[in-house]
Enzyme design. Sequence first.
Site, PDB file in Angstrom:
ATOM      1  N   GLU A 100      44.741  13.335  -2.287  1.00  0.00           N
ATOM      2  CA  GLU A 100      43.897  14.191  -2.748  1.00  0.00           C
ATOM      3  C   GLU A 100      44.727  15.875  -2.573  1.00  0.00           C
ATOM      4  OE1 GLU A 100      40.377  14.939  -0.158  1.00  0.00           O
ATOM      5  OE2 GLU A 100      39.239  15.828  -1.981  1.00  0.00           O
ATOM      6  N   GLU A 155      30.503  16.002  -1.632  1.00  0.00           N
ATOM      7  CA  GLU A 155      31.106  16.587  -0.627  1.00  0.00           C
ATOM      8  C   GLU A 155      30.930  18.116  -0.414  1.00  0.00           C
ATOM      9  OE1 GLU A 155      35.307  16.314  -0.515  1.00  0.00           O
ATOM     10  OE2 GLU A 155      35.151  15.401   1.276  1.00  0.00           O
TER      11      GLU A 155
END
Length: 253
Positions: free
Chosen positions: A138, A235
Amino acid sequence: MKFSANLGFLWTDRPLPDAIRAAKAAGFDAVECHWPYEVPVEAVRAALEETGLPMLGLNTRRGDTDAGENGLAALPGREVDARAAIDEAIAYAAAIGAACVHVMAGFAKGPEADAVFVENLSYACKAAHGHGITVLIEPLNHYDAPGYYLATTSHARAVIEAVGAPNLKLMFDCYHVQLMEGDLTNRLKGLLPIVGHIQFAGVPDRGAPDRGEVNYAHMFKVIDALGWTAPLGAEYKPGGPTEDTLGWFTLTR
Ligand SMILES: O=C(O)[C@@H](O)C(=O)CO
Ligand SMILES: [Mg+2]
């Protein structure tokens, strides 16, 4: 659309098993977390079985957080610790049926870091393969994580090509991508074949997605039209009781 509650940020006021129950009560389809390692596997598994929610993913340990570490996998000289963190994450994920492990790179740069990251990811992909687990990498934005090894999707794509493992994918976190690169719609379309999970939050403050500069009503339609059916990871930092921030569910109507 289906949604996954990221319990690294949502319902952090309670133990992880109770956060899983809260996500179920609020109508989420799945959960994901960051670092569950202090919670016994049995307690997490029991909450997942009770609620019927899948745990989509978890992260490798960051290392020495007191010293500011944020992942180990691209750190030259830390291969032993990085692989121990990878083994631990895969074992925990396998024990709770989690589909993905995010291998965190850490603060590093340069040719040595490039080689170490590729080697550690190759190791992770081989170890994960037998469990049917996907390894994720990520890119993190340079405001929150200055100096993090992986900051852009183009770099992540190059790493994925260098490793060449079918179970290595990109975590496309709309929040980080918007801060670093923008052009979310076209970028997601172009990267879709290598995307393993999608996350979202308001930009730039990482609050609920119904505020800030990104139009998630549009993004959710784009993602749906691309044929993406897996839950999207919420998130964001609720900044108060999570239940008070769930108005964004209406963006999908
Ligand atoms: O975006 C993030 O910060 C998370 O997805 C993560 O796993 C690293 O902190
Ligand atoms: Mg993320």
